[in-house]
Design an enzyme around this catalytic site. Structure first.
Site, PDB file in Angstrom:
ATOM      1  N   SER A  42       8.063   6.031  14.041  1.00 39.66           N
ATOM      2  CA  SER A  42       6.682   5.612  13.760  1.00 39.66           C
ATOM      3  C   SER A  42       6.426   4.346  14.563  1.00 39.66           C
ATOM      4  O   SER A  42       6.386   3.247  14.040  1.00 39.66           O
ATOM      5  CB  SER A  42       6.508   5.346  12.261  1.00 39.66           C
ATOM      6  N   HIS A 155       9.706  10.295   8.590  1.00 44.26           N
ATOM      7  CA  HIS A 155      11.166  10.253   8.453  1.00 44.26           C
ATOM      8  C   HIS A 155      11.713  11.355   7.548  1.00 44.26           C
ATOM      9  O   HIS A 155      12.915  11.401   7.284  1.00 44.26           O
ATOM     10  CB  HIS A 155      11.620   8.900   7.893  1.00 44.26           C
ATOM     11  N   GLN A 163       5.898   6.154   4.049  1.00 44.73           N
ATOM     12  CA  GLN A 163       7.166   6.385   4.757  1.00 44.73           C
ATOM     13  C   GLN A 163       8.411   5.895   3.991  1.00 44.73           C
ATOM     14  O   GLN A 163       9.459   6.509   4.052  1.00 44.73           O
ATOM     15  CB  GLN A 163       7.063   5.678   6.110  1.00 44.73           C
ATOM     16  N   GLU A 164       8.262   4.745   3.325  1.00 43.72           N
ATOM     17  CA  GLU A 164       9.471   4.141   2.732  1.00 43.72           C
ATOM     18  C   GLU A 164       9.202   3.585   1.335  1.00 43.72           C
ATOM     19  O   GLU A 164       8.254   2.818   1.139  1.00 43.72           O
ATOM     20  CB  GLU A 164       9.972   3.001   3.645  1.00 43.72           C
ATOM     21  N   GLU A 205      16.552   7.716   7.155  1.00 42.18           N
ATOM     22  CA  GLU A 205      17.112   6.397   6.854  1.00 42.18           C
ATOM     23  C   GLU A 205      18.033   6.434   5.643  1.00 42.18           C
ATOM     24  O   GLU A 205      18.342   5.409   5.043  1.00 42.18           O
ATOM     25  CB  GLU A 205      15.990   5.378   6.681  1.00 42.18           C
ATOM     26  N   ASP A 242       6.826   0.698   2.542  1.00 43.57           N
ATOM     27  CA  ASP A 242       6.281   0.716   3.902  1.00 43.57           C
ATOM     28  C   ASP A 242       5.418   1.964   3.978  1.00 43.57           C
ATOM     29  O   ASP A 242       5.933   3.084   4.077  1.00 43.57           O
ATOM     30  CB  ASP A 242       7.392   0.761   4.967  1.00 43.57           C
ATOM     31  N   LYS A 345      11.716  -6.346  14.863  1.00 41.77           N
ATOM     32  CA  LYS A 345      12.538  -5.275  15.447  1.00 41.77           C
ATOM     33  C   LYS A 345      12.827  -5.635  16.897  1.00 41.77           C
ATOM     34  O   LYS A 345      11.882  -5.757  17.702  1.00 41.77           O
ATOM     35  CB  LYS A 345      11.776  -3.958  15.409  1.00 41.77           C
ATOM     36  N   HIS A 373      15.963  -2.609  11.132  1.00 44.00           N
ATOM     37  CA  HIS A 373      16.516  -1.515  11.939  1.00 44.00           C
ATOM     38  C   HIS A 373      15.384  -0.636  12.470  1.00 44.00           C
ATOM     39  O   HIS A 373      14.217  -0.880  12.185  1.00 44.00           O
ATOM     40  CB  HIS A 373      17.455  -0.663  11.055  1.00 44.00           C
ATOM     41  N   ARG A 374      15.721   0.440  13.173  1.00 40.28           N
ATOM     42  CA  ARG A 374      14.776   1.505  13.499  1.00 40.28           C
ATOM     43  C   ARG A 374      15.244   2.773  12.788  1.00 40.28           C
ATOM     44  O   ARG A 374      16.403   2.864  12.355  1.00 40.28           O
ATOM     45  CB  ARG A 374      14.722   1.781  15.014  1.00 40.28           C
ATOM     46  N   SER A 375      14.358   3.753  12.722  1.00 40.02           N
ATOM     47  CA  SER A 375      14.775   5.001  12.061  1.00 40.02           C
ATOM     48  C   SER A 375      15.846   5.726  12.872  1.00 40.02           C
ATOM     49  O   SER A 375      16.679   6.438  12.321  1.00 40.02           O
ATOM     50  CB  SER A 375      13.574   5.892  11.793  1.00 40.02           C
ATOM     51  N   LYS A 396      15.816  -5.153   6.389  1.00 34.93           N
ATOM     52  CA  LYS A 396      15.497  -3.772   6.023  1.00 34.93           C
ATOM     53  C   LYS A 396      16.389  -2.903   6.886  1.00 34.93           C
ATOM     54  O   LYS A 396      16.231  -2.861   8.096  1.00 34.93           O
ATOM     55  CB  LYS A 396      14.016  -3.538   6.332  1.00 34.93           C
TER      56      LYS A 396
HETATM   57  C1  2PG Z   1       9.425   1.123  10.269  1.00 40.06           C
HETATM   58  C2  2PG Z   1      10.656   1.680  10.930  1.00 40.06           C
HETATM   59  C3  2PG Z   1      11.963   1.316  10.342  1.00 40.06           C
HETATM   60  P1  2PG Z   1      10.576   3.434  12.816  1.00 40.06           P
HETATM   61  O1  2PG Z   1       8.335   1.684  10.386  1.00 40.06           O
HETATM   62  O2  2PG Z   1       9.453   0.040   9.701  1.00 40.06           O
HETATM   63  O3  2PG Z   1      12.092   1.622   8.992  1.00 40.06           O
HETATM   64  O4  2PG Z   1      10.551   3.027  11.258  1.00 40.06           O
HETATM   65  O5  2PG Z   1      11.839   2.903  13.392  1.00 40.06           O
HETATM   66  O6  2PG Z   1      10.486   4.937  12.817  1.00 40.06           O
HETATM   67  O7  2PG Z   1       9.373   2.801  13.433  1.00 40.06           O
HETATM   68 MG    MG Z   2       7.297  -0.062   9.337  1.00 39.18          MG
END
Ligand code: 2PG
Ligand code: MG
Length: 429
Positions: A42, A155, A163-164, A205, A242, A345, A373-375, A396
């Site tokens: 994302s 995800h 998403q989270e 994740e 998130d 990130k 982190h990233r997904s 996170k």
């Molecule tokens: C987010 C991230 C990490 P993605 O949106 O915060 O959890 O997802 O790495 O897919 O952008």
């Molecule tokens: Mg995010």
């Protein structure tokens, strides 16, 4: 002095089975370290460019051989012989040689791999762990983890647009207890899902990805799991979201849709910006939620301003896609009173130096910082050290399963152990 002797990149795989870069960097003193680059799903519109080959014959176009060649060719030539203890000069050289605003020429994945590997070699050359090399003796604050126990959005293959769904052990005495609480809640949640006939398979994740259909049903079961594990929701352990709202925002109608339901041809609802804010407020009044990331779209600056003015005193409002770890977008946020926290990130901006600049700009302006982190991840644990070195306060890095997530938690356990009585744990607020 330690100088760069060799730099070598290769194509490896991330946790989703997609190619990414690993960079091995050796100093003239013989020290060699490696760094691997994460990858998002994302992604924010204004992130630095992740250079992919677009060659349909390999990995459906996702190969990174061009970025590998950029490391092994021009970037190596640029950096060999340079001082490893001057990280900002190394990063600046790469930024200038790239010459674009978003690292499109060499690829932020190529540049970041070198940037992180260089820092690791520099630290090791001084016989120091990375957090100590970057943060000095002040680096003693262990972050509060936001653990993503239930995955939705891009995800997971379920009906959830958010998403989270994360748990935050805000009342834990130290990091290892925080992590234990998280694990116990994760296992309690697994039992509850199983007992109700839901799948306990996990998403990208490491959080569960059951076919629950509403945000409320997820929040209900997480609250139940927190209690079942013996903790008090909102007191010991709170909930963070998130929404990753850019993924279900429809710019044409300027509305937030239940996109997955729409795609599955099920009844769905849509909300304008004001209604979305009211919806988030409603959730916060009914559930022990104290942090929301990307509750609104990355271009909905007006909505973000309203959300911030309404909720900033009660809630941590984390900007991810809207700030993309970029000091320029963060400065705009500061000027326009948008959000009160930022997600950090490393691959959104592409060098360690710029990441540190964004963190310090955030801190100077009272924004909370969450290292993320990233997904798509690897076993690289740099972000764990980064969270301690910058006293970020929060991290996170996924759920309590999947080794690419656990690697970061385990690294934080090692750091806490090493700091021993000097280690402190973040208290929010
Ligand atoms: C987010 C991230 C990490 P993605 O949106 O915060 O959890 O997802 O790495 O897919 O952008
Ligand atoms: Mg995010």
């Amino acid at each position: 002095m330690a100088k760069i002797k060799t730099i070598h990149a290769l194509e490896i795989l991330d946790s989703r089975g997609n190619p990414t870069l690993e960079v091995l960097l050796q100093a003239d003193n013989g020290v060699i370290r490696k760094a691997a680059v994460p990858s998002g799903a994302s992604t924010g519109e204004h992130e630095a460019v992740e250079l992919r080959d677009d060659d349909p014959k390999r990995f459906f176009g996702k190969g990174v051989l061009k970025a590998v060649a950029n490391v092994n060719g021009p970037l190596s030539r640029l950096l060999i012989g340079k001082d490893l203890f001057d990280q900002s000069a190394l990063d600046q050289l790469m930024i200038e040689a790239d010459g674009t605003l978003n690292k499109a020429h060499f690829g932020a994945n190529a540049i970041l791999g070198i940037s992180l590997a260089a820092a690791k070699v520099a630290a090791a050359s001084k016989g120091m762990p990375l957090y100590l090399y970057l943060g000095g003796k002040e680096a003693t604050l262990l972050p509060c983890p936001m653990m993503n126990v239930l995955n939705g959005g891009v995800h997971a293959d379920n009906m959830l647009d958010f998403q989270e769904f994360m748990i935050r052990p805000i009342g834990a005495p130290n990091f290892r207890e925080a992590l234990r609480w998280g694990c116990e809640i994760f296992h309690a949640l697994k039992k509850l899902l199983k007992a109700r006939g839901f799948s306990t398979a996990v998403g990208d994740e490491g959080g569960f990805a059951p076919l629950l259909e509403s945000n409320e049903s997820v929040l209900d079961i997480i609250v139940e799991a927190i209690k079942k594990a013996g903790y008090q929701p909102g007191h010991n352990v709170s909930i963070a979201l998130d929404a990753a709202a850019s993924e279900f925002y429809d710019p044409a109608t300027q509305t937030y849709l239940e996109k997955k339901k729409k795609e599955a041809k099920k009844p769905f609802s849509s909300r304008n910006s004001i209604e979305q804010i009211a919806y988030l407020e409603g959730l916060c009044s009914r559930y022990p939620i104290d942090s929301i990331e990307d509750g609104l779209d990355q271009n909905d600056w007006k909505g973000w301003q309203i959300l911030t003015s309404k909720m900033k005193s009660k809630l941590q409002l984390v900007g991810d896609d809207i700030f993309v770890t970029n000091p320029k977008f963060l400065q705009k946020g500061i000027d326009e009173k948008v959000a009160n926290a930022i997600l950090i990130k490393v691959n959104q901006i592409g060098t360690l130096t710029e990441t540190l600049q964004t963190i310090s700009l955030a801190k100077k302006n009272g924004y909370a910082t969450v290292i993320s982190h990233r997904s798509g991840e690897t076993e690289d644990t740099t972000i764990a050290d980064l969270s301690v070195s910058t006293s970020a306060g929060q991290i996170k890095t996924g759920s309590l399963s999947r080794s690419e997530r656990i690697a970061k938690y385990n690294r934080l356990l090692e750091i806490e152990d090493e700091l021993s009585s000097k280690a402190r744990y973040y208290k929010p607020g």
